[in-house]
Write an enzyme that holds these catalytic residues in place. Structure first.
Site, PDB file in Angstrom:
ATOM      1  N   CYS A  34      15.462  -0.794   9.294  1.00  0.00           N
ATOM      2  CA  CYS A  34      14.078  -1.132   9.614  1.00  0.00           C
ATOM      3  C   CYS A  34      13.967  -2.614   9.961  1.00  0.00           C
ATOM      4  O   CYS A  34      14.787  -3.432   9.522  1.00  0.00           O
ATOM      5  CB  CYS A  34      13.176  -0.871   8.414  1.00  0.00           C
ATOM      6  SG  CYS A  34      13.146   0.813   7.824  1.00  0.00           S
ATOM      7  N   CYS A  61      12.032  -0.483   2.276  1.00  0.00           N
ATOM      8  CA  CYS A  61      11.684  -1.879   2.587  1.00  0.00           C
ATOM      9  C   CYS A  61      10.790  -2.490   1.509  1.00  0.00           C
ATOM     10  O   CYS A  61      10.900  -3.672   1.210  1.00  0.00           O
ATOM     11  CB  CYS A  61      11.011  -1.959   3.952  1.00  0.00           C
ATOM     12  SG  CYS A  61      12.175  -1.665   5.300  1.00  0.00           S
ATOM     13  N   GLU A 117      11.941  -4.775   8.838  1.00  0.00           N
ATOM     14  CA  GLU A 117      11.709  -5.631   7.676  1.00  0.00           C
ATOM     15  C   GLU A 117      13.024  -6.051   7.027  1.00  0.00           C
ATOM     16  O   GLU A 117      13.201  -7.200   6.635  1.00  0.00           O
ATOM     17  CB  GLU A 117      10.849  -4.888   6.636  1.00  0.00           C
ATOM     18  CG  GLU A 117       9.438  -4.581   7.091  1.00  0.00           C
ATOM     19  CD  GLU A 117       9.315  -3.215   7.764  1.00  0.00           C
ATOM     20  OE1 GLU A 117      10.288  -2.767   8.421  1.00  0.00           O
ATOM     21  OE2 GLU A 117       8.232  -2.602   7.623  1.00  0.00           O
ATOM     22  N   CYS A 175       8.121   0.969   4.799  1.00  0.00           N
ATOM     23  CA  CYS A 175       8.571   2.207   4.151  1.00  0.00           C
ATOM     24  C   CYS A 175       8.994   1.901   2.710  1.00  0.00           C
ATOM     25  O   CYS A 175       9.082   0.737   2.300  1.00  0.00           O
ATOM     26  CB  CYS A 175       9.723   2.830   4.934  1.00  0.00           C
ATOM     27  SG  CYS A 175      11.319   2.016   4.670  1.00  0.00           S
ATOM     28  N   ASN A 216      13.612  -3.305  14.398  1.00  0.00           N
ATOM     29  CA  ASN A 216      14.414  -2.182  13.910  1.00  0.00           C
ATOM     30  C   ASN A 216      15.616  -1.937  14.819  1.00  0.00           C
ATOM     31  O   ASN A 216      15.538  -2.090  16.032  1.00  0.00           O
ATOM     32  CB  ASN A 216      13.566  -0.918  13.709  1.00  0.00           C
ATOM     33  CG  ASN A 216      12.804  -0.475  14.934  1.00  0.00           C
ATOM     34  OD1 ASN A 216      12.316  -1.297  15.692  1.00  0.00           O
ATOM     35  ND2 ASN A 216      12.691   0.821  15.127  1.00  0.00           N
ATOM     36  N   GLU A 248      18.433   0.938  15.399  1.00  0.00           N
ATOM     37  CA  GLU A 248      18.868   2.294  15.070  1.00  0.00           C
ATOM     38  C   GLU A 248      20.344   2.517  15.413  1.00  0.00           C
ATOM     39  O   GLU A 248      21.001   1.648  15.977  1.00  0.00           O
ATOM     40  CB  GLU A 248      17.970   3.303  15.810  1.00  0.00           C
ATOM     41  CG  GLU A 248      16.535   3.226  15.346  1.00  0.00           C
ATOM     42  CD  GLU A 248      15.630   4.246  16.023  1.00  0.00           C
ATOM     43  OE1 GLU A 248      16.044   4.858  17.028  1.00  0.00           O
ATOM     44  OE2 GLU A 248      14.501   4.409  15.542  1.00  0.00           O
TER      45      GLU A 248
HETATM   46 ZN   LIG Z   1      11.639   0.333   6.149  1.00  0.00          ZN
END
Ligand SMILES: [Zn+2]
Length: 161
Positions: free
Chosen positions: A73, A115, A75, A112, A62, A64
């Protein structure tokens, strides 16, 4: 009216030691890759590692941003990397792990919603299911045979044609 039901099953392993060798190796790689995350805000470090059908291994973590919505993210970083480095190549398995400064990493986390949408479309366009191996730094591990199982009634590109 009639009712429709969606069911899905997945495998639960008590620890990484119960996994088949290749999955255990991939999950260990995902654990390592958590250290490459850029997560100064959430301090939630996620690592995702894919084994492609051509045998290649690609990692993502990830990333940010101070402008929070700009963050990505692990993924989706991974899927973008795979598409960039090995275009049109299917993914066989993705292992995902995490480390958090604020919590114990002893259970699996799953992708999430955003994703899940991206994973579903990657599966669809490469016409290949993506297995998921989900585990923390310790504890139980989930194996899901096809990532799109996590997104029933998905919105797909079929609607846009
Ligand atoms: Zn995600």
């Amino acid at each position: 009216m009639h009712e429709k039901k969606f069911e899905f099953s997945y495998e639960v392993f008590d620890s990484i030691d119960e996994l088949q060798k290749e999955d255990a190796w991939l999950l260990n790689e995902a654990r390592e890759v958590t250290q490459q995350a850029y997560a100064p805000y959430s301090k939630f470090h996620v690592g995702a590692v894919a084994k492609l059908v051509n045998g290649e291994i690609v990692a993502g973590s990830n990333q940010e941003n101070a402008s929070f919505p700009a963050g990505l993210c692990a993924e989706r970083v991974l899927l973008a990397s795979v598409s960039s480095i090995y275009p049109k190549t299917s993914i066989e398995t993705i292992a995902i792990s995490y480390q958090s400064n604020g919590a114990i990493s002893d259970h699996p986390i799953s992708p999430c919603g955003v994703c899940r949408q991206s994973l579903q479309e990657f599966e669809q366009r490469t016409n290949h299911p993506i297995r998921l191996v989900l585990g923390g730094m310790e504890g139980k591990v989930y194996v899901i045979s096809k990532s799109s199982l996590l997104l029933p009634l998905a919105f797909t590109s079929d609607e846009l044609l």
